[in-house]
Design an enzyme around this catalytic site. Structure first.
Site, PDB file in Angstrom:
ATOM      1  N   SER A 250     -14.574 -60.688 -95.964  1.00 60.30           N
ATOM      2  CA  SER A 250     -13.361 -60.837 -96.832  1.00 60.30           C
ATOM      3  C   SER A 250     -13.232 -62.245 -97.439  1.00 60.30           C
ATOM      4  CB  SER A 250     -12.116 -60.399 -96.121  1.00 60.30           C
ATOM      5  OG  SER A 250     -10.910 -60.397 -97.015  1.00 60.30           O
TER       6      SER A 250
ATOM      7  N   HIS B  23      -8.595 -69.341-104.467  1.00 63.73           N
ATOM      8  CA  HIS B  23      -7.456 -69.936-104.983  1.00 63.73           C
ATOM      9  C   HIS B  23      -7.856 -71.346-105.935  1.00 63.73           C
ATOM     10  CE1 HIS B  23      -4.314 -67.156-103.373  1.00 63.73           C
ATOM     11  NE2 HIS B  23      -4.832 -67.512-102.222  1.00 63.73           N
TER      12      HIS B  23
ATOM     13  N   HIS C   2      -9.902 -61.972-105.184  1.00 66.19           N
ATOM     14  CA  HIS C   2      -9.937 -61.251-103.887  1.00 66.19           C
ATOM     15  C   HIS C   2     -11.323 -60.423-103.861  1.00 66.19           C
ATOM     16  CE1 HIS C   2      -9.234 -57.607-101.546  1.00 66.19           C
ATOM     17  NE2 HIS C   2      -9.265 -58.556-100.432  1.00 66.19           N
TER      18      HIS C   2
ATOM     19  N   HIS D 245     -14.038 -55.965-115.765  1.00 65.19           N
ATOM     20  CA  HIS D 245     -14.301 -54.498-115.585  1.00 65.19           C
ATOM     21  C   HIS D 245     -15.565 -53.830-116.025  1.00 65.19           C
ATOM     22  CE1 HIS D 245     -10.220 -53.239-114.199  1.00 65.19           C
ATOM     23  NE2 HIS D 245      -9.694 -54.442-114.806  1.00 65.19           N
TER      24      HIS D 245
ATOM     25  N   HIS E 161       8.043 -53.350-105.128  1.00 63.24           N
ATOM     26  CA  HIS E 161       9.644 -54.132-105.423  1.00 63.24           C
ATOM     27  C   HIS E 161       9.696 -54.931-106.605  1.00 63.24           C
ATOM     28  CE1 HIS E 161       6.968 -56.946-103.254  1.00 63.24           C
ATOM     29  NE2 HIS E 161       7.782 -57.946-103.644  1.00 63.24           N
TER      30      HIS E 161
ATOM     31  N   GLY F 140      -7.681 -60.264 -84.079  1.00 63.68           N
ATOM     32  CA  GLY F 140      -8.338 -60.981 -84.859  1.00 63.68           C
ATOM     33  C   GLY F 140      -7.669 -62.279 -84.910  1.00 63.68           C
TER      34      GLY F 140
END
EC number: 1.3.3.3
Length: 305
Positions: free
Chosen positions: A93, A97, A107, A146, A176, A260
């Site tokens: 993973s 930034h 990501h 893409h 939200h 983890g």
């Protein structure tokens, strides 16, 4: 059916090496610091983090392989039949930034999960994907991103890219806020219907496509001059990243519930971030364009299906 866990782990370790090497080359000033860790319940990982680089403010590329006799609640919530099985989970993973607001945050994740019980067939699946979070987007960058996603999916069927592109748009949606986290990419999970070899091949294709998709964007934008106004907008938009990871992200929840290493799980957080009450971008500004054009799902390749 044969399931080769050792081959998966070997690929993931190699992928971590390849991505770190590519990011180090793009940064040109800083390298990754490695931090290996062990998990008391079983397993561990190899975290690599680059900080205060010329291009990347923070980049983390983590490998983990954890196992145990009891599955975390987040793993059995939608698969209750797996409760009581021992499990192994492994993956790479990464979250990047950059310093420059014109270089997108990104990501990626590829992972393998297997649950076993004596006398029964193992239950396994692959998951992963990659997504892009630009602050000052360029259409050519988004289309390139893409196109790479489309190309890595194409050998596996004409329906694969549109299915996993749509899943990415849905998964990385901040309900939200009424907006996507960025411009999407690919997201897949619970992949086992193709059999082990083909599913593993797809996971490899996605993992290896990340640098092909991301590095050219970094190289095009890393020298672009920027102002403090643009830097402040970048820090404000990073807040959305934090909101998603702490409120919605299943990987964060699984990592914490499975015991983890917290530092490695939360390395996805940006080193600097800010919130501003009631922010509204100026009409006609580049910031407004981000909201109007890029933070809703789009057919970036003009593919009509």
């Amino acid at each position: 059916m044969s399931v080769d866990k050792h081959a998966v782990k070997a690929f993931l370790l190699q992928l971590q090496e390849q991505i770190c090497a590519a990011l180090t080359a793009s940064d040109g000033a800083a390298g990754f610091v490695e931090d290996s860790w062990d998990r008391a319940e079983g397993g561990g990982g190899r975290s690599r983090v680059l900080t205060k680089g010329a291009v990347f403010e923070q980049a983390g590329v983590n490998f983990s392989h954890v196992f145990g006799d009891k599955m975390p609640a987040s793993a059995t919530a939608h698969r209750p039949e797996l409760a009581g099985r021992r499990f192994e989970a492994m993956g790479v993973s990464l979250v990047i930034h950059p310093n420059n607001p014109y270089v997108p945050t990104s990501h990626a994740n590829v992972r393998f999960f297997i649950a076993e019980k004596d006398g029964e067939d193992p239950v396994w699946w692959f998951g992963g994907g990659f997504d892009l979070t630009p602050f000052y987007p360029f259409e050519e960058d988004v289309r390139h991103w893409h196109q790479v996603a489309f190309d890595c999916c194409a050998p596996f069927g004409a329906d694969v890219y549109p299915k996993y592109k749509a899943w990415c748009d849905e998964y990385f949606y901040l309900k939200h806020r009424g907006e996507t986290r960025g411009v999407g990419g690919l997201f897949f999970d619970d992949l086992n219907q193709w059999g082990f070899e083909r599913s593993f091949a797809f996971m490899r294709a996605v993992g290896e496509a990340f640098i092909t998709a991301y590095q050219p964007i970094v190289e095009r934008r890393k020298q672009t001059p920027f102002t403090d106004v643009q830097r402040q907008f970048q820090l404000y938009r990073r807040g959305r990243y934090v909101e998603f990871n702490l409120v919605f992200d299943r990987g964060t929840l699984f990592g914490l519930q499975s015991g983890g290493r917290t530092e490695s799980i939360l390395m996805s957080m940006p080193p600097l971030v800010r919130w501003e009450y009631g922010f509204v971008p100026a009409e006609g500004s580049a910031e407004a364009l981000l909201y109007q054009r890029y933070l809703q799902p789009q057919d970036w390749l003009g593919i009509s299906r």
